[in-house]
Structure formats: C-alpha cells, structure tokens
Motif scaffolding. Structure first.
Motif, mmCIF file in Angstrom:
data_model
loop_
_atom_site.group_PDB
_atom_site.id
_atom_site.type_symbol
_atom_site.label_atom_id
_atom_site.label_comp_id
_atom_site.label_asym_id
_atom_site.label_seq_id
_atom_site.Cartn_x
_atom_site.Cartn_y
_atom_site.Cartn_z
ATOM 1 N N GLU A 193 0.813 -1.066 0.036
ATOM 2 C CA GLU A 193 0.046 -0.049 -0.102
ATOM 3 C C GLU A 193 0.823 1.259 -0.097
ATOM 4 O O GLU A 193 0.450 2.238 -0.709
ATOM 5 C CB GLU A 193 -0.880 0.006 1.192
ATOM 6 C CG GLU A 193 -1.956 -1.224 1.359
ATOM 7 C CD GLU A 193 -2.203 -1.349 2.766
ATOM 8 O OE1 GLU A 193 -1.560 -2.051 3.232
ATOM 9 O OE2 GLU A 193 -3.680 -1.307 3.191
ATOM 10 N N CYS A 206 -9.910 -2.468 -6.735
ATOM 11 C CA CYS A 206 -9.021 -1.376 -5.842
ATOM 12 C C CYS A 206 -7.803 -1.130 -6.751
ATOM 13 O O CYS A 206 -7.093 -1.899 -7.087
ATOM 14 C CB CYS A 206 -8.709 -1.713 -4.540
ATOM 15 S SG CYS A 206 -7.618 -0.874 -3.861
ATOM 16 N N TYR A 224 -5.269 0.302 -5.765
ATOM 17 C CA TYR A 224 -3.965 -0.037 -4.885
ATOM 18 C C TYR A 224 -3.273 -1.300 -5.609
ATOM 19 O O TYR A 224 -2.341 -1.340 -5.717
ATOM 20 C CB TYR A 224 -4.216 -0.031 -3.591
ATOM 21 C CG TYR A 224 -3.908 1.175 -2.693
ATOM 22 C CD1 TYR A 224 -3.524 2.227 -3.046
ATOM 23 C CD2 TYR A 224 -4.133 1.104 -1.510
ATOM 24 C CE1 TYR A 224 -3.228 3.373 -2.394
ATOM 25 C CE2 TYR A 224 -4.044 2.139 -0.554
ATOM 26 C CZ TYR A 224 -3.405 3.348 -1.035
ATOM 27 O OH TYR A 224 -3.376 4.445 -0.043
ATOM 28 N N CYS A 253 -10.465 -5.666 5.414
ATOM 29 C CA CYS A 253 -10.646 -5.685 4.077
ATOM 30 C C CYS A 253 -10.397 -7.140 2.981
ATOM 31 O O CYS A 253 -9.365 -7.593 3.159
ATOM 32 C CB CYS A 253 -9.687 -4.620 3.243
ATOM 33 S SG CYS A 253 -9.708 -4.611 1.584
ATOM 34 N N VAL A 287 -10.379 -7.408 0.089
ATOM 35 C CA VAL A 287 -9.520 -7.340 -1.101
ATOM 36 C C VAL A 287 -8.269 -7.820 -0.706
ATOM 37 O O VAL A 287 -7.478 -8.463 -1.706
ATOM 38 C CB VAL A 287 -9.513 -5.979 -1.596
ATOM 39 C CG1 VAL A 287 -8.468 -5.642 -2.421
ATOM 40 C CG2 VAL A 287 -11.015 -5.545 -2.161
ATOM 41 N N TYR A 288 -7.810 -7.571 0.597
ATOM 42 C CA TYR A 288 -6.546 -8.053 1.006
ATOM 43 C C TYR A 288 -6.205 -9.675 0.465
ATOM 44 O O TYR A 288 -5.152 -9.948 -0.036
ATOM 45 C CB TYR A 288 -6.229 -7.908 2.532
ATOM 46 C CG TYR A 288 -5.900 -6.592 3.121
ATOM 47 C CD1 TYR A 288 -5.805 -5.640 2.251
ATOM 48 C CD2 TYR A 288 -6.153 -6.391 4.282
ATOM 49 C CE1 TYR A 288 -5.919 -4.242 2.705
ATOM 50 C CE2 TYR A 288 -6.033 -5.257 5.049
ATOM 51 C CZ TYR A 288 -5.951 -4.062 4.320
ATOM 52 O OH TYR A 288 -5.676 -2.970 4.887
ATOM 53 N N TRP A 347 -5.755 -9.910 -3.297
ATOM 54 C CA TRP A 347 -4.494 -9.309 -3.613
ATOM 55 C C TRP A 347 -3.304 -10.060 -3.234
ATOM 56 O O TRP A 347 -2.357 -10.465 -4.202
ATOM 57 C CB TRP A 347 -4.292 -8.048 -2.772
ATOM 58 C CG TRP A 347 -3.407 -7.155 -3.156
ATOM 59 C CD1 TRP A 347 -2.331 -7.183 -3.883
ATOM 60 C CD2 TRP A 347 -3.096 -5.556 -2.464
ATOM 61 N NE1 TRP A 347 -1.220 -6.097 -3.893
ATOM 62 C CE2 TRP A 347 -1.951 -4.927 -3.036
ATOM 63 C CE3 TRP A 347 -4.009 -4.891 -1.815
ATOM 64 C CZ2 TRP A 347 -1.652 -3.997 -2.774
ATOM 65 C CZ3 TRP A 347 -3.335 -3.628 -1.364
ATOM 66 C CH2 TRP A 347 -2.284 -3.078 -2.025
ATOM 67 N N SER A 394 -11.902 3.488 -5.119
ATOM 68 C CA SER A 394 -11.396 1.964 -5.046
ATOM 69 C C SER A 394 -11.656 1.297 -3.901
ATOM 70 O O SER A 394 -11.865 0.184 -4.053
ATOM 71 C CB SER A 394 -9.678 2.267 -4.737
ATOM 72 O OG SER A 394 -9.084 2.412 -6.018
ATOM 73 N N LEU A 453 -7.946 7.180 -4.279
ATOM 74 C CA LEU A 453 -6.726 7.341 -3.468
ATOM 75 C C LEU A 453 -5.526 6.874 -4.442
ATOM 76 O O LEU A 453 -4.649 7.185 -4.005
ATOM 77 C CB LEU A 453 -6.691 6.475 -2.345
ATOM 78 C CG LEU A 453 -6.444 4.982 -2.533
ATOM 79 C CD1 LEU A 453 -6.639 4.272 -0.949
ATOM 80 C CD2 LEU A 453 -7.480 4.309 -3.409
#
Ligand code: SF4
Lengths: 263, 421
Positions: B60, B89, B91, B123, B125-126, B129, B359, B388
């Motif tokens: 991040e 997202c 990021y 999150c 999404v983590y 990812w 995002s 962001l």
C-alpha cells in the motif's frame, strides 16, 4: 449611480446581471461559453453593459461565479454558484427553503434559510439527468431544446426509460421510435425519468417548501410540470430563473462580500 | 493566506530515514540484504518481523508513493490490460502493474517476497491481492485471520485473542523456517518496547492538535509521520524519529505556530487522501485557512491516541490486540462514529469532511449514512468523492465547488453565531 455585476460562467452559457443600488436588475446578458472561458466572461459582461447603457467605470464591484468563476479576470471576488443561487432565489422568492438548480452539466439541491446555504448536494461527475441529457434526447429526436418541454405536456402514455445515462439514452429513444411510440410519449417518459432522479437528489437535503427552480432547465415547462406533479408542490419559477447564479453574484457584489471567498 | 513553508528538521529526517529504508529494500531485491515480508498497513505486526530481521514491505505504501509521484496510471492500465476490472481497488492494480514492470520504482527496487503475510483486518480485497501475489511470485501466502470486532462493546472476546495468538505462534514458526533461526524472545521484547515508546510519542503528537492553532495538519502533515510509523516502528531509528517529531511539534505549540498563517476553520476528516492530486487537494483547504485537527485515516495502522500501547511484558498478546482492537479497519461502524465524535468534541472541530474513495468499497460503503448521522447531530458535513490511487477519478472543478461552497456556508454560520453571541 453605482452598479454591481454578477457573472455566472457555466459549462454551457455565461450570464451577466447588473443591479443598481436598490438591488433592481438593470441589465442582463447571456452568451454561449464556448471553448474560451475567460473570453466568454468578458463577452457577456460587455454585452450586459451595452444592454443597460452602463459605463464600465460605474461598476463598483463584480463577483464571478459558476465553474469558470476563477476565469472572470475583472471580478473582485469569486463565490460558488451554490451560495449565489441561494442568494438570488431568496431575492426573487423570499420564502425559498429549497433551491433546485438544473444546469447544463449538473444538478444541485440546496437547502436555504434566509438566503444562506444550510446544506447542498450535487449529482456526481456523470451528466445523467441534467440539461445535457435533455439536449441529447432533443437531438436524437431532431427537435430543438426549447420545444421538447411543451411537446412532453401532451403525453398520454409516457414510456418507461430504462436509463438516465446520457450515453445510452440515444439507443433507448431509437428503440421507442422504431416501435412506433408517439414523440410526446417518449418525451413524457424522458421528463418523468429526470424529474424522479432530481427529486431523489433533493430528498437528500430534505423536501422543504417553498421550492425555487433555477438553472437553464427551469425554462422547460414540461420539466416544471413534471417536477410539480412528483413533488405535489408548486415550484417558484421566474423568467430570470436561469440567471439566478448571476443575480446572487450581483447581490453579493452590492453587499461587497458578506461572505468572502477564500480569504 | 500563504501556507507556511514548513520544512523543519522532522521533514529532513523523514526523507533521510525513508531513503535508508528504501535503500534496504533495494539491497534486499539485489540479494544482499534482509529477506522481505509483504504485509498490510491495518494493525501491522511489524515487531514480529523486526525481531527476525525481516524487512517489512507495504504494497500500500509503495502504491501510494507511485501515485504521489504521478506514476500510478501506467501500472493501473497495465493491470487492467491483464484483465483487472476498472472497479478493482487501484492500489492492487498499481501494485500488480509495478510487480510485472520489474518491481523498479523511482524510490526503490521492491524485493520479491520471502513471506506474504496477509494480515486480514477488515478488507476482503487483501485476501485476493495477496492470493494473486502468491500466484505470481510463487511465494506461499500466510493468512492471519483477524476476526472483525462484532460486539457493541468494541472489545474482542478472550477466544478472539487466543485465536489470533495461536496464529502468531505459527507465524513465528514460519519466520524461523525462513531465517533458519529461532525466535530470540529478548529481541522481540526489545522491538515491542521500542514500539511501545514510539506509540506513546505518536499519541502525544496527536493530542497536540487539540491546541489552537493546531501545530500541524492532522491529515496532510500526519502523512509525513505515518510512513516511519509503519516502516520503522520497533527500531531505534523509528523511535528517534518520533522523539524529534514530538519535540518539534511541542515547540510549535509553545510558539503558537500552525501550518497556516491563520487558522480559521478546524475540521475532522474521514477517508484516505487522493494521493495523485495531493497538492491540489491540500490547497483547496489551505485557501480557506482550514486545518484538519484529526483524521481517521491516520489510524488505519493503529489507534494509539485512545490509549493503546504495546506491552513488552506481553509481546504477543499486545500484537494480537493491536491487530484485533486497535486499528481503524478492524473496528465496527459504531466505533467509527464514536471515534469521529470524540475528535469533533475533544479536538474542538466544527465540521466533518468525508472523502469517499472509489477504489475502496469496503470502507466507503456506509459513508452516506455517516454523513446523515453527523448532519443530524448538527455537525456540518461534506461528502466528496474521488480516488486514492487512480488519477482519472478526480474532477477538480467539481471538487473545488463543493469545498468552496461548504466553507462559504460555514463562514456564514460563524458570522451568524458571532452576531448572536
Ligand atoms: S479496498 Fe480499501 S482497504 Fe482494501 S486494499 Fe483497497 S484501499 Fe485498501
């Protein structure tokens, strides 16, 4: 005699209002904004001066508003159109509690007390449900923007639009035309869809009468009627409704900045 | 108004320490440094890694650095070309893009991970990812499953804490495998002790913005301190940085110096900043002489100002509590409201700005209700939206109009209050 100017440089049109010391409108002018925003501001200012037969030197203060407010090179102050619409609406309709402003690129709902902004919301970046949407619809049907409101009033069985997206509305309209739907019914559907979307926006600041309708779209009688039906309330509309931002700016100019912008 | 060119010792030290940190990343990438562990900011358990001399790498932080340096878009587009949706997202997309671009950034070469530590705090999404990074890098992902705070009390249960501590034990075993050596418990205690002192200073720094004028902007200037807080916490240099920062800020309080010439408005801000347009965004507030006195974003990595400290006598337990209880992302929505209410009240702020981020669906969802909630409490609240990381989602004119109109009406409110007082 001293005069005060308000210049509202919107995405589609630039408007100028000049008021005198009694806050009476002495002159107005409107030009298309075009590509050169600073020039548009100059042009409409010059046009208003000419229309009122007013010398440039007698303008004691000028306020710029609208998205091009920072491009008003002769402006003494910049104030957002949100604050200016609230101000202007309260001059014309002192009981205003909610301003609904529909312009070329955006729609806003402003909650007002005594001419001051309490809260406001705007549509997001997309042009769904704004003046741009209506002009796309008018173009698709080969009509002028000024006639579609009138025609929409004749709708008996308004169609149901599947979108208020400016990109997709064209194909939606073409599909209805191909089905043989009447133009007035298609336009009725379009006005109804936009009115519903706008009222959803207004709901976010609270539906408090009196409502004052401003911005270019307020000239569209079909839209006024549709909004009134859905709100169950009359809308304040004046022939100067689309000058409301410029009127507010001119009033601020005459007060010489009660609320300064920036610092 | 002119923004004071605030370039104190703190800024120079930050630059220097972060340059050293990035040099360590590059050394690791080139095979001459420490092994690297990727992890996420939310409640980051860096103390454990530092105890093993494993280098923490925050995707991040790398992504936001790319955005600040206006380098994020090509990576985002490369990831979209690979098939990542425009709704993902950004990021993630910027990080994946740079991964396939050889991990070379203007600030460092990012090392391949020896450990992919997915500290899952809130999150979802983590999970994907790090799952994808695992697939691309061949490094297995280590999942730290942190139960969300579900109770109204806001406390994790004893079972929650035990559950996380058992996972931390397994994480220790994994670190032992990677480094080929046993955990040195004294070393861990030392890292936790350093963290505890750092947290104490950071908390004191945050309380300084209760002062009028606030000595620094708790959003735009906090950012300078957040990178060392994550990347260097648990190290002696990290502690020195926060000692310096506290001394400098306390001096500013004593001298009544703020980040702007005058302080006209004090606000609280929720949501991360639009990194690709940080300067422009900051100016939109500065020109109104508006200062953020508190920000929820600066508590993603940990919420020290409300009392949390690492405990060298109970290192693992305090790391578990940091992950569970003491970071913004793992907390429930009511706690988020309460946090903002405390800021408004105790930090003497008169408005709330919510910056909603496209995002981040998870943390932007509910912000409409948040706005209603605070509006009903009588707090002037402005909701604005952009992104962001993705520079394309920023409409400067619209943003400016909203912020200007908001402060115009706040200014009027203040005048009316003055007149009636
Ligand atoms: S979705 Fe939000 S919390 Fe999750 S990685 Fe993206 S920015 Fe971070």
């Amino acid at each position: 005699m001293k005069y005060f100017a308000g210049v509202d440089v919107g995405s589609t049109q630039a408007k100028c209002i000049i008021v005198d010391e009694q806050r009476t409108i002495s002159a107005r002018a409107l030009v298309e904004t075009g590509a050169n925003v600073a020039r548009a501001a100059d042009r409409c200012f010059a046009a208003a001066l000419e229309a009122g037969g007013i010398a440039r030197e007698s303008i004691a203060c000028a306020v710029g508003t609208g998205y091009g407010r920072f491009k008003v090179s002769f402006g003494d102050l910049q104030i957002t159109e949100i604050t200016c619409h609230a101000k202007g609406a309260s001059l014309l309709f002192p009981q205003t509690r909610t301003v609904i402003d529909m312009g070329g690129q955006d729609a806003k709902a402003i909650s007002v007390r005594d001419g001051e902004v309490v809260d406001f919301v705007m549509n997001d970046k997309c042009a769904a449900g704004t003046g741009r949407f209506l002009s796309t619809a008018a173009e698709t049907l080969g009509l002028g923007l000024e006639e579609i409101g009138e025609i929409s009033l004749r709708a008996r069985n308004p169609v149901r639009l599947s979108t208020v997206c400016t990109v997709f509305v064209e194909s939606d309209i073409m599909a209805y035309v191909a089905q043989g739907k009447k133009i007035e019914d298609i336009l009725g559907g379009i006005h109804s869809a936009i009115a519903a979307r706008t009222i959803a926006l207004v709901r976010r600041v609270g539906l408090e009468p009196q409502f004052t309708f401003t911005g270019g779209v307020s000239l569209n009688v079909g839209m006024v009627k549709m909004m009134e039906e859905k709100l169950g309330q009359p809308l304040n509309v004046s022939a100067d409704s689309h000058y409301m931002g410029a009127i507010g700016a001119a009033l601020f100019a005459s007060e010489h900045a009660l609320v300064p912008a920036g610092n | 108004m002119t923004e004071l060119q605030y370039q104190g010792h703190l800024h120079q030290l930050q630059k220097q320490l972060m340059a050293n940190y990035y040099a360590a990343l590059t050394a690791s990438a080139e095979g001459s440094g420490e092994p690297a562990a990727y992890l996420l900011i939310g409640g980051n358990p860096v103390e454990l890694l530092r105890a093993f001399d494993i280098l923490p790498v925050f995707p991040e932080v790398n992504a936001l650095q790319l955005a600040v340096k206006k380098q994020s878009l090509p990576h985002i587009q490369a990831a979209e070309f690979m098939g990542y949706s425009s709704d993902n997202c950004a990021y993630v997309k910027a990080d994946i893009g740079q991964y396939f671009a050889g991990r070379k950034t203007p600030f460092a070469t990012i090392p391949e991970p020896s450990l992919l530590l997915c500290n899952y705090v809130g999150c979802n999404v983590y999970l994907d990812w790090f799952g994808h990074l695992s697939e691309y890098s061949g490094c297995p992902a280590f999942q730290l499953d942190i139960p969300f705070i579900r109770s109204k009390s806001g406390f994790p249960s004893k079972d929650d804490v035990d559950y996380v501590m058992r996972q931390l034990q397994r994480l220790i075993e994994r670190c032992e495998e990677i480094t080929g050596r046993q955990l040195d418990e004294d070393r861990l205690r030392e890292c936790v002790r350093l963290s505890s002192l750092t947290g104490e200073l950071w908390s004191k720094i945050k309380h300084l913005t209760k002062h009028t004028p606030a000595p620094y902007d708790a959003y735009f200037d906090s950012v300078t301190m957040m990178a060392p807080l994550y990347c260097l916490r648990g190290t002696p240099e990290g502690l020195v940085f926060f000692e310096t920062a506290y001394a400098e800020m306390a001096e500013r309080v004593a001298a009544n110096r703020g980040p702007l010439e005058t302080e006209r408005f004090r606000y609280v801000i929720e949501g991360p900043p639009p990194w690709p347009h940080l300067r422009t965004f900051r100016d939109m507030f500065s020109r109104w002489n508006a200062v953020a006195v508190a920000s929820t974003y600066s508590t993603v990595g940990g919420l020290w100002e409300f009392g949390f400290r690492h405990d060298p006598d109970h290192p693992l337990e305090s790391i578990a509590c940091h992950l569970l209880e003491w970071n913004l992302t793992n907390r429930n929505f009511l706690q988020r409201y309460e946090q903002i209410e405390r800021y408004l009240d105790e930090w003497h702020a008169s408005a709330l700005i919510i910056h909603s981020v496209k995002s981040c669906r998870l943390f932007s969802a509910g912000q409409g209700d948040m706005r209603e909630y605070f509006t009903k409490l009588g707090v002037p609240t402005l909701l604005i939206e952009s992104d962001l990381e993705d520079p394309r989602y920023f409409s400067e004119a619209q943003m400016r109009t909203r912020i200007d109109a908001f402060f115009e009406s706040l200014g009027h409110r203040a005048l009316v209050q003055e007149a009636s007082a």
